[in-house]
Motif scaffolding. Structure first.
Motif, mmCIF file in Angstrom:
data_model
loop_
_atom_site.group_PDB
_atom_site.id
_atom_site.type_symbol
_atom_site.label_atom_id
_atom_site.label_comp_id
_atom_site.label_asym_id
_atom_site.label_seq_id
_atom_site.Cartn_x
_atom_site.Cartn_y
_atom_site.Cartn_z
ATOM 1 N N LEU A 1 0.818 -1.355 0.051
ATOM 2 C CA LEU A 1 -0.004 0.179 -0.002
ATOM 3 C C LEU A 1 0.823 1.214 0.030
ATOM 4 N N SER A 2 1.752 1.474 0.872
ATOM 5 C CA SER A 2 2.613 2.681 1.033
ATOM 6 C C SER A 2 4.043 2.545 0.897
ATOM 7 N N GLU A 3 4.659 1.639 0.562
ATOM 8 C CA GLU A 3 6.103 1.594 0.279
ATOM 9 C C GLU A 3 6.656 2.590 -0.684
ATOM 10 N N GLN B 1 10.630 5.622 4.339
ATOM 11 C CA GLN B 1 10.520 6.696 5.395
ATOM 12 C C GLN B 1 11.533 6.402 6.774
ATOM 13 N N HIS B 2 11.395 5.075 7.076
ATOM 14 C CA HIS B 2 11.799 4.729 8.563
ATOM 15 C C HIS B 2 13.285 4.233 8.377
ATOM 16 N N HIS B 3 13.795 3.890 7.305
ATOM 17 C CA HIS B 3 15.192 3.189 7.265
ATOM 18 C C HIS B 3 16.109 3.823 6.166
ATOM 19 N N GLU C 1 -9.488 2.152 9.317
ATOM 20 C CA GLU C 1 -9.403 2.771 7.857
ATOM 21 C C GLU C 1 -8.278 3.790 7.912
ATOM 22 N N ARG C 2 -7.519 3.624 7.046
ATOM 23 C CA ARG C 2 -6.213 4.466 7.074
ATOM 24 C C ARG C 2 -6.334 5.217 5.714
ATOM 25 N N THR C 3 -5.609 6.294 5.799
ATOM 26 C CA THR C 3 -5.251 7.433 4.619
ATOM 27 C C THR C 3 -4.006 7.807 4.494
ATOM 28 N N ASN C 4 -3.649 7.714 3.426
ATOM 29 C CA ASN C 4 -2.027 8.193 3.306
ATOM 30 C C ASN C 4 -1.993 9.102 1.827
ATOM 31 N N MET C 5 -1.031 10.014 1.834
ATOM 32 C CA MET C 5 -0.803 10.479 0.445
ATOM 33 C C MET C 5 0.261 9.445 -0.167
ATOM 34 N N THR D 1 -7.671 13.210 -5.397
ATOM 35 C CA THR D 1 -6.681 13.972 -6.095
ATOM 36 C C THR D 1 -6.473 15.141 -4.728
ATOM 37 N N SER D 2 -5.123 15.336 -4.534
ATOM 38 C CA SER D 2 -4.683 16.122 -3.610
ATOM 39 C C SER D 2 -4.659 17.629 -4.330
ATOM 40 N N SER D 3 -5.469 18.586 -3.901
ATOM 41 C CA SER D 3 -5.353 19.705 -4.435
ATOM 42 C C SER D 3 -4.168 20.687 -4.083
ATOM 43 N N SER D 4 -3.625 20.386 -3.023
ATOM 44 C CA SER D 4 -2.383 21.129 -2.536
ATOM 45 C C SER D 4 -0.874 20.569 -3.148
ATOM 46 N N ARG D 5 -1.217 19.240 -3.455
ATOM 47 C CA ARG D 5 0.219 18.588 -3.876
ATOM 48 C C ARG D 5 0.165 17.567 -5.250
ATOM 49 N N PRO D 6 0.139 18.214 -6.117
ATOM 50 C CA PRO D 6 -0.208 17.569 -7.622
ATOM 51 C C PRO D 6 0.750 16.262 -7.609
ATOM 52 N N TYR E 1 7.727 5.913 12.466
ATOM 53 C CA TYR E 1 6.456 5.549 12.012
ATOM 54 C C TYR E 1 5.315 5.918 12.859
ATOM 55 N N GLY E 2 4.385 6.288 12.407
ATOM 56 C CA GLY E 2 3.274 6.995 12.791
ATOM 57 C C GLY E 2 2.738 6.068 13.901
ATOM 58 N N ASP E 3 2.629 4.736 13.896
ATOM 59 C CA ASP E 3 2.240 3.985 15.182
ATOM 60 C C ASP E 3 3.189 4.052 16.147
HETATM 61 C C1 LIG Z 1 2.112 15.003 4.645
HETATM 62 C C2 LIG Z 1 2.340 16.504 5.136
HETATM 63 C C3 LIG Z 1 3.747 16.796 4.685
HETATM 64 C C4 LIG Z 1 1.530 17.248 4.073
HETATM 65 O O1 LIG Z 1 1.241 18.753 4.585
HETATM 66 P P1 LIG Z 1 0.625 19.671 3.782
HETATM 67 O O2 LIG Z 1 0.879 19.725 2.460
HETATM 68 O O3 LIG Z 1 0.793 21.019 4.740
HETATM 69 O O4 LIG Z 1 -0.806 19.198 3.883
HETATM 70 P P2 LIG Z 1 -1.867 18.984 4.771
HETATM 71 O O5 LIG Z 1 -1.491 18.439 5.980
HETATM 72 O O6 LIG Z 1 -2.892 19.882 5.090
HETATM 73 O O7 LIG Z 1 -2.771 17.620 3.940
HETATM 74 C C5 LIG Z 1 -2.352 17.444 2.596
HETATM 75 C C6 LIG Z 1 -3.755 17.015 1.831
HETATM 76 O O8 LIG Z 1 -4.222 15.694 2.650
HETATM 77 C C7 LIG Z 1 -5.332 15.807 3.195
HETATM 78 N N1 LIG Z 1 -5.278 15.290 4.548
HETATM 79 C C8 LIG Z 1 -4.639 15.428 5.853
HETATM 80 N N2 LIG Z 1 -4.792 14.581 6.730
HETATM 81 C C9 LIG Z 1 -6.069 13.908 6.279
HETATM 82 C C10 LIG Z 1 -6.746 12.795 6.841
HETATM 83 N N3 LIG Z 1 -6.433 12.378 8.012
HETATM 84 N N4 LIG Z 1 -7.510 12.178 6.165
HETATM 85 C C11 LIG Z 1 -7.859 12.541 4.543
HETATM 86 N N5 LIG Z 1 -6.995 13.315 4.117
HETATM 87 C C12 LIG Z 1 -6.214 14.161 4.870
HETATM 88 C C13 LIG Z 1 -5.520 17.168 3.395
HETATM 89 O O9 LIG Z 1 -7.087 17.453 3.317
HETATM 90 C C14 LIG Z 1 -5.030 17.769 2.249
HETATM 91 O O10 LIG Z 1 -5.688 17.608 1.061
HETATM 92 P P3 LIG Z 1 -5.216 18.717 -0.237
HETATM 93 O O11 LIG Z 1 -5.787 19.945 0.205
HETATM 94 O O12 LIG Z 1 -6.618 18.185 -1.284
HETATM 95 O O13 LIG Z 1 -4.203 18.315 -0.823
HETATM 96 C C15 LIG Z 1 1.959 16.755 6.538
HETATM 97 O O14 LIG Z 1 0.684 16.293 6.713
HETATM 98 C C16 LIG Z 1 2.960 15.890 7.530
HETATM 99 O O15 LIG Z 1 4.014 16.059 7.483
HETATM 100 N N6 LIG Z 1 2.158 15.064 8.075
HETATM 101 C C17 LIG Z 1 3.096 14.178 8.941
HETATM 102 C C18 LIG Z 1 2.914 12.744 8.214
HETATM 103 C C19 LIG Z 1 3.973 11.683 9.101
HETATM 104 O O16 LIG Z 1 4.880 12.062 9.722
HETATM 105 N N7 LIG Z 1 3.197 10.373 9.238
HETATM 106 C C20 LIG Z 1 3.864 9.494 9.899
HETATM 107 C C21 LIG Z 1 5.188 8.990 9.487
HETATM 108 S S1 LIG Z 1 5.024 8.423 7.915
HETATM 109 C C22 LIG Z 1 4.598 6.674 8.391
HETATM 110 O O17 LIG Z 1 4.312 6.331 9.368
HETATM 111 C C23 LIG Z 1 4.457 5.907 6.965
HETATM 112 C C24 LIG Z 1 3.814 4.611 7.320
HETATM 113 O O18 LIG Z 1 4.895 3.614 7.735
HETATM 114 C C25 LIG Z 1 2.839 3.989 6.190
HETATM 115 O O19 LIG Z 1 3.625 3.307 5.490
HETATM 116 O O20 LIG Z 1 1.934 4.392 6.224
#
Ligand SMILES: CC(C)(COP(=O)(O)OP(=O)(O)OC[C@H]1O[C@@H](n2cnc3c(N)ncnc32)[C@H](O)[C@@H]1OP(=O)(O)O)[C@@H](O)C(=O)NCCC(=O)NCCSC(=O)C[C@H](O)C(=O)O
Length: 355
Positions: free
Chosen positions: A95-97, A249-251, A161-165, A132-137, A267-269
């Motif tokens: 999913l997120s690698e 992101q972690h290693h 339920e989980r959400t990732n970029m 679509t992310s409106s802020s990050r194309p 890691y977020g967890d």
């Molecule tokens: C990731 C960030 C750098 C992004 O920052 P920024 O660009 O300032 O945007 P936003 O934080 O406002 O959000 C971007 C878009 O994502 C949507 N969003 C935000 N949160 C959610 C949510 N909970 N559910 C749904 N959508 C969400 C916003 O609405 C924005 O949408 P859009 O305007 O259309 O673009 C910053 O957020 C950041 O640094 N976050 C922390 C991330 C982090 O550190 N996560 C934990 C570590 S990574 C990890 O654990 C990975 C893990 O192993 C894995 O695989 O999942």
């Protein structure tokens, strides 16, 4: 003959060869897709204790048989935080690698609790939303519903339920109008209650009394926890790998040097479990019920310190045992600059003083 290890030759070869890629891009996910995650994980006592010790979750019921017995467990069970992290870790390769930031999670539940060491975990996920992310194309936003099951019985042990970029293969063409808007300009005065009330102790009744004290006044039951945990190689790199979480992101410091964080991140967890560990050290937990509205606000990296702040939202006399009541908290993890890094609500059964 080609001197493959000649530095110039090798650098050129590296430029020209194909890279066998890992992970999926945003375009690879379609709503309704079901992904069976190949890796499995046996939930071991060692993995459980490693996770709990490093995230400061020291509830004796998860460590000692007498304490487990007193809480109605057959033996020290697998901690819900480790179960949650292991369920998510197994999904990362599929999913997120690719490098997707973990934005948030909700509806974390444990229908099969308690879970004991030796249980083999089988995990599957369904794509529930792509946007679509409106802020990050260069990214899209994907949500999955994930279920971690006992591989032998098929019983669901953990679901959420989980959400990732997720990086796009091709960045979306934009006219720039979707650029991020300014987030809170700091002009406004903070909208805080006049008073903060802290519970006198960690029993259910202490939370009830504090909520009653704050009721009908401009007050909130809110307090911070003293402990902090500075992130190191163990928390940032070892704990996620121990759950088979392959997110670079972690290693992978080399790749992450070019990322928004500029470094490997926690890691977020691990971040949330550490903050929850701080909070639990100031309460008498009976059982974990579930988690909702979890968000990760900014990165945590090696050297950052994770602290915790708790707001008590409500208390309800009903619980699975007469000896406990149910409390809903909001927990906020924050760093050494007092910036929130995680927030979420948690519902837990808390022991009553009388029992
Ligand atoms: C990731 C960030 C750098 C992004 O920052 P920024 O660009 O300032 O945007 P936003 O934080 O406002 O959000 C971007 C878009 O994502 C949507 N969003 C935000 N949160 C959610 C949510 N909970 N559910 C749904 N959508 C969400 C916003 O609405 C924005 O949408 P859009 O305007 O259309 O673009 C910053 O957020 C950041 O640094 N976050 C922390 C991330 C982090 O550190 N996560 C934990 C570590 S990574 C990890 O654990 C990975 C893990 O192993 C894995 O695989 O999942």
């Amino acid at each position: 003959m080609t001197e493959w290890t000649d530095p110039d030759t090798f650098a050129r070869a590296l430029e020209d060869v194909e890279t066998k890629e890992k992970g999926n891009c945003f375009e690879d996910f379609e709503e309704g897709d079901l992904v069976e995650h190949d890796p499995g994980l046996t939930l071991t006592e060692w993995g459980n204790e490693q996770w709990m010790s490093q995230t400061l979750n020291h509830d004796p019921a998860y460590w000692r048989t007498d304490a487990a017995d007193a809480r109605g467990f057959d033996e020290p069970p697998i901690h819900p935080d480790y179960l949650t992290a292991a369920t998510l870790g197994i999904t990362v390769e599929d999913l997120s690698e690719k490098g997707g930031y973990f934005l948030g999670r909700t509806d974390v539940r444990f229908p099969g609790a308690p879970v004991y060491a030796g249980t083999e975990l089988h995990v599957e996920s369904e794509v529930v939303n792509t946007a679509t992310s409106s802020s990050r194309p260069e990214y899209g936003i994907v949500s999955w519903r994930t279920r971690g099951m006992d591989a032998e019985t098929g019983d669901v042990l953990c679901s959420y339920e989980r959400t990732n970029m997720i990086p796009r293969r091709e960045p979306l063409a934009t006219d720039g109008s979707g650029a991020a808007t300014a987030d809170g300009d700091g002009d406004d005065e903070p909208d805080l209650p006049e008073e903060f009330v802290a519970p006198a102790g960690g029993y259910y009744e202490d939370f009830v009394v504090a909520l009653e004290e704050a009721a009908d006044r401009d007050a909130a039951v809110a307090y911070r926890h003293e402990r902090g945990r500075t992130q190191d190689d163990v928390t940032v790199a070892s704990l996620p790998l121990a759950t088979l979480n392959t997110a670079k992101q972690h290693h992978n410091v080399d790749v992450m040097a070019d990322s928004p964080s500029g470094n490997i991140v926690t890691y977020g967890d691990v971040t949330r479990s550490t903050a929850l560990g701080h909070a639990r050290s100031d309460e008498r937990t009976w059982r974990e019920v579930g988690f909702d509205d979890e968000s990760f606000h900014t990165f945590v990296a090696v050297g950052d310190t994770v602290y915790a702040f708790t707001r008590v939202l409500e208390a309800d006399d009903d619980a699975s045992s007469d000896g406990a009541g149910t409390v809903t908290f909001e927990h906020i993890a924050f760093n050494q600059h007092d910036e929130p890094v995680y927030s979420g609500t948690r519902t837990a059964e808390i022991r009553k003083r009388s029992n």
